[in-house]
Motif scaffolding. Structure first.
Motif, PDB file in Angstrom:
ATOM      1  N   GLU A   1       2.627  11.484  -3.505  1.00  9.93           N
ATOM      2  CA  GLU A   1       2.479  12.223  -2.250  1.00  9.93           C
ATOM      3  C   GLU A   1       3.612  13.242  -2.188  1.00  9.93           C
TER       4      GLU A   1
ATOM      5  N   GLU B   1       0.829   4.069  -2.855  1.00  8.09           N
ATOM      6  CA  GLU B   1       0.398   5.436  -2.547  1.00  8.09           C
ATOM      7  C   GLU B   1       1.474   6.475  -2.860  1.00  8.09           C
TER       8      GLU B   1
ATOM      9  N   ARG C   1       0.830  -1.206   0.000  1.00 10.43           N
ATOM     10  CA  ARG C   1       0.000   0.000   0.000  1.00 10.43           C
ATOM     11  C   ARG C   1       0.866   1.259   0.000  1.00 10.43           C
ATOM     12  N   GLU C   2       1.864   1.299   0.874  1.00 11.99           N
ATOM     13  CA  GLU C   2       2.704   2.488   0.960  1.00 11.99           C
ATOM     14  C   GLU C   2       3.431   2.762  -0.356  1.00 11.99           C
TER      15      GLU C   2
END
Length: 151
Positions: A106, A62, A58-59
Motif C-alpha cells: 500500500e 495488506e 489482515r493489516e
C-alpha cells in the motif's frame, strides 16, 4: 451534539503490530514530503464485525505481504491528536514467517519498510508509536502476560 452545541466525536479503534524477525522490528516510512515523515508500525482500523487479532493479521498482510506467527496482545495507547481526532491503538507483537518478502503493498500509506533494532528508531515518530515507545514495553520480552498502557 453534546452540551453547548458541541459535536460529539468518538475515538477510532485501530491495531498496530510489532512485527519481528530475529532481533529486528519492522518500521514503516510513510510516503509524504521529504523531512516530514513519521516512523510507524504496520496497522490500521478495525473493520465492522472484525476481531482484534484477525485485524492485526489482515493489516500486516495488506501493507507488507508478511504472515504472522501467534500474535500476542501487548499494549494499548490513547492517541489524542486534537479534540476532534482521537484514536485507540491495540498493539500486538508477532514474529513473521517470511521476512524476505516484505514490500510496500500500500505505497500510498507507506513508501518503505525497514528492519531495525527497537531502539534504532527514536525520533520523527507517529504519535501512537511515540506514546507506545514511552511505555515500559520492550519487544522480545519473555513475559507476554503484561499489558503496557500509555496515554
Amino acid at each position: 451534539m453534546v452540551g453547548n452545541n458541541q459535536p460529539c466525536f468518538h475515538p477510532h479503534l485501530g491495531v498496530a503490530v510489532i512485527v519481528t524477525s530475529g532481533e529486528q522490528v519492522l518500521f514503516g516510512k510513510p510516503g509524504v514530503e521529504a523531512g516530514e515523515f513519521r516512523w510507524q508500525l504496520p496497522g490500521g482500523w478495525l473493520e465492522n464485525g472484525e476481531d482484534f487479532e484477525p485485524a492485526a493479521r489482515r493489516e500486516v498482510r495488506e501493507e507488507t505481504g508478511l504472515e504472522l506467527v501467534n500474535p500476542q496482545f501487548v499494549a494499548i495507547t490513547s492517541n489524542i491528536f486534537f479534540r476532534s481526532k482521537h484514536s485507540i491503538s491495540l498493539y500486538f507483537e508477532a514474529e513473521c514467517v517470511n521476512p524476505d518478502v516484505v514490500g510496500p503493498l500500500e505505497s500510498v500509506k507507506c513508501k518503505d519498510w525497514i528492519w531495525k533494532g527497537w531502539s534504532g528508531v527514536s525520533n520523527q515518530l507517529y504519535l501512537p508509536l511515540q506514546l507506545f515507545k514511552n511505555s515500559d514495553y520492550r519487544p522480545f520480552s519473555v513475559d507476554k502476560q503484561s499489558v503496557h498502557v500509555s496515554v
